[in-house]
Design a protein around this motif. Structure first.
Motif, PDB file in Angstrom:
ATOM      1  N   GLN A 219     -29.269 -13.159 -17.678  1.00  0.00           N
ATOM      2  CA  GLN A 219     -29.099 -14.008 -18.980  1.00  0.00           C
ATOM      3  C   GLN A 219     -29.411 -12.856 -19.692  1.00  0.00           C
ATOM      4  O   GLN A 219     -30.385 -13.405 -20.120  1.00  0.00           O
ATOM      5  N   TRP A 220     -28.452 -12.120 -20.348  1.00  0.00           N
ATOM      6  CA  TRP A 220     -28.730 -11.813 -22.179  1.00  0.00           C
ATOM      7  C   TRP A 220     -27.998 -11.294 -22.719  1.00  0.00           C
ATOM      8  O   TRP A 220     -26.825 -10.236 -22.092  1.00  0.00           O
ATOM      9  N   ARG A 221     -27.701 -12.688 -24.341  1.00  0.00           N
ATOM     10  CA  ARG A 221     -26.956 -12.258 -25.412  1.00  0.00           C
ATOM     11  C   ARG A 221     -27.085 -11.579 -26.454  1.00  0.00           C
ATOM     12  O   ARG A 221     -28.547 -12.572 -26.952  1.00  0.00           O
TER      13      ARG A 221
END
Length: 548
Positions: A219-221
């Motif tokens: 996950q990467w925001r």
């Protein structure tokens, strides 16, 4: 070329180590005792023994790109090196070994043939092909792609697929540094199909990535934690990471990082910047502090070799003689650095170590000699003249280093001013000639991209090189480094580099200050991470796990 506000070579911004260390990948890790800095350096910590579901790893800021062609600063490199693999792999001791390629053969002086490893797959299970490899190299060569590594492949004329597992590189002139260049970001292989599908979004939050490593993107925001998760389909069945997920978190504030390490909110960090709270961290039972060999060098870059007070070599030598390196080490690094005799210190000796050691030992040990320094300033007619240092009050390291040089300058008859800019604007000294025109010198923590001092020297000594900031022009030095790159005899490579080093230490286009160690702070419950500059360019967490 680009990089960090705490930088590299091939485009460094801010940021080679001395001291004795165990030159082996199998050396047991030794933590710093609570009472005093550990003198022996190690390259690894003992392999982990137990599985761990999830850990948090601190970076000095958040990650902005995971595309190897635009991965140049510590946060991006530390993350990308876990996910993407290069054609050759740097070992913890600085050696270069086969990676996604098994060998590089020169059929003649201008033809290099890569033989690729069979059975390599990307995260999605698709096979790595020769087309992927040629495509990845060409992306790094293409100036329009916006990558950082174009100068490193300047001798390449063409890249062609010449077999199912073979890529042939035609050269404009002999290049025997090529294997080493392929051991870090310019040699990392990405999926041609995936990159072409994502276009300019590749390597960003929106586009993600597709590599071959033992960890893959989770996950990467934007502005948030970037997670990597174990690639359970990893092609190399001999490597099975014990940690399932690593969450990377940017923590720029020293106090916040210290508290997070001591409370267990953060499980580990490579200290890209010196930590003023090191004594407090060292005294804690919650973590262990390890020191290892490093390519790093702290230095003052002369902004213009043709004008200003520092354009006179006598003034540069005087300033070097006046700098109190021992006080700087104790104040800023808390004992985790050594005075530097040259820019290419022992941690960067990946080959011909005896030759480099003899040359290093023959150089004068740095010591304060104010009388000799004042005399040099007087001979240069510089007494009373003003020297201006670029710095930032927002970064403790730069504040300490700038004041160290300011004090040294004033003690030897110079006047000194500090040109303070914001932390974000500090990169302008590396990227913008107009910014450099406002100062006589600015500070860097730099390094070569593989264990060879020549790899650093070439960036600042060859006209048009990626770190040709001050327009240093010494044809002898440039010729020696070009000859080093153009010979296949490592002894000759080392001798050419050592000769160049001798002149560089006399000319001082950069004034070497200290050689920082690799410093790893790791939870007492964990072990197995690399403790050397290898963590910048190769998987460093494959053996990380719980203490047995």
């Amino acid at each position: 070329m680009r990089k960090r506000a705490f930088a590299t070579t091939a485009a460094a911004l801010i940021f080679l180590t001395s001291g004795c260390y165990r030159d082996t990948d199998n050396s047991p890790g030794t933590a710093l005792p609570n009472s005093a800095p550990q003198q022996e350096l190690v390259t690894t910590t003992p392999p982990g023994a137990g599985k761990v579901d999830r850990i948090t790893w601190a970076l000095y800021r958040g990650t902005t790109s995971i595309d190897p062609i635009t991965t140049g600063d510590y946060p991006e490199i530390t993350v990308t090196s876990l996910m993407c693999e290069a054609l050759f792999r740097q070992g913890p001791d600085g050696s270069v070994e086969p990676g996604l390629a098994t060998k590089l053969d020169y059929t003649d002086a201008k033809t290099a043939v890569l033989t690729l490893r069979e059975g390599v797959t990307f995260w999605d299970g698709s096979p790595m092909t020769a087309e992927d490899v040629a495509f990845s190299i060409e992306r790094n060569r293409d100036p329009k792609a916006g990558g950082y590594w174009v100068p490193m492949l300047s001798r390449v004329a063409s890249v062609e697929v010449t077999g199912p597992l073979q890529v042939t590189v035609k050269l404009k002139q002999p290049d025997y540094w090529l294997r080493n260049v392929f051991s870090y970001m310019p040699g990392m292989v990405v999926s041609k199909r995936y990159v072409e599908a994502k276009g300019k979004d590749y390597g960003t939050v929106k586009g993600g990535a597709m590599c071959t490593g033992s960890y893959k993107l989770g996950q990467w925001r934007t502005g948030d934690v970037l997670s990597v998760v174990r690639n359970d389909g990893y092609w190399n069945r001999d490597v099975v990471p014990l940690v399932r997920q690593i969450d990377f978190k940017g923590i720029p504030d020293e106090a916040t990082l210290t508290a997070a390490l001591l409370t267990g909110e953060v499980d580990g960090a490579y200290l890209e910047l010196p930590l003023s709270t090191m004594d407090q961290v060292r005294a804690s039972q919650a973590v262990k502090v390890y020191r290892g060999p490093s390519y790093l060098i702290d230095a003052l870059i002369v902004a213009d070799m043709d004008k200003g007070v520092l354009s006179d070599a006598r003034v540069r030598r005087a300033l070097s003689l006046a700098v109190d390196r021992e006080a700087y080490i104790q104040t800023l690094y808390k004992g985790t650095a050594q005075p530097a005799r040259a820019l290419g210190a022992p941690g960067a000796w990946g080959y011909e170590k005896d030759a480099f050691k003899s040359a290093w030992d023959a150089l004068p040990a740095p010591k304060v000699d104010l009388e000799a320094a004042r005399k040099l300033v007087q001979e240069a007619g510089a007494t009373g003249k003003t020297v201006r240092f670029g710095m930032s009050n927002e970064l403790n390291k730069l504040v300490t280093e700038a004041n160290l040089f300011k004090t040294a300058a004033e003690k030897i008859g110079l006047k000194a001013e500090l040109k303070a800019v914001s932390a974000d604007a500090y990169s302008g000294f590396f990227l913008d000639p107009k910014a450099r025109a406002d100062v006589d010198g600015f500070f860097t923590t730099n390094y070569p991209n593989w264990a060879d001092p020549g790899a650093l020297y070439a960036t600042l000594s060859i006209p048009g090189g990626p770190q040709d900031y001050g327009s240093y022009r010494n044809p002898k030095v440039a010729d020696l480094l070009e000859r080093s790159r153009g010979t296949d005899d490592q002894r000759q490579q080392a001798q050419h580099t050592i000769q160049a080093q001798q002149t560089l230490t006399e000319d001082l286009p950069w004034i070497p200050v200290v050689a920082p160690d690799t410093v790893l702070v790791l939870s007492s419950k964990l072990t197995g991470a690399t403790v050397s500059s290898q963590h910048l360019f190769a998987p460093w967490a494959d053996r990380l796990g719980a203490v047995g």
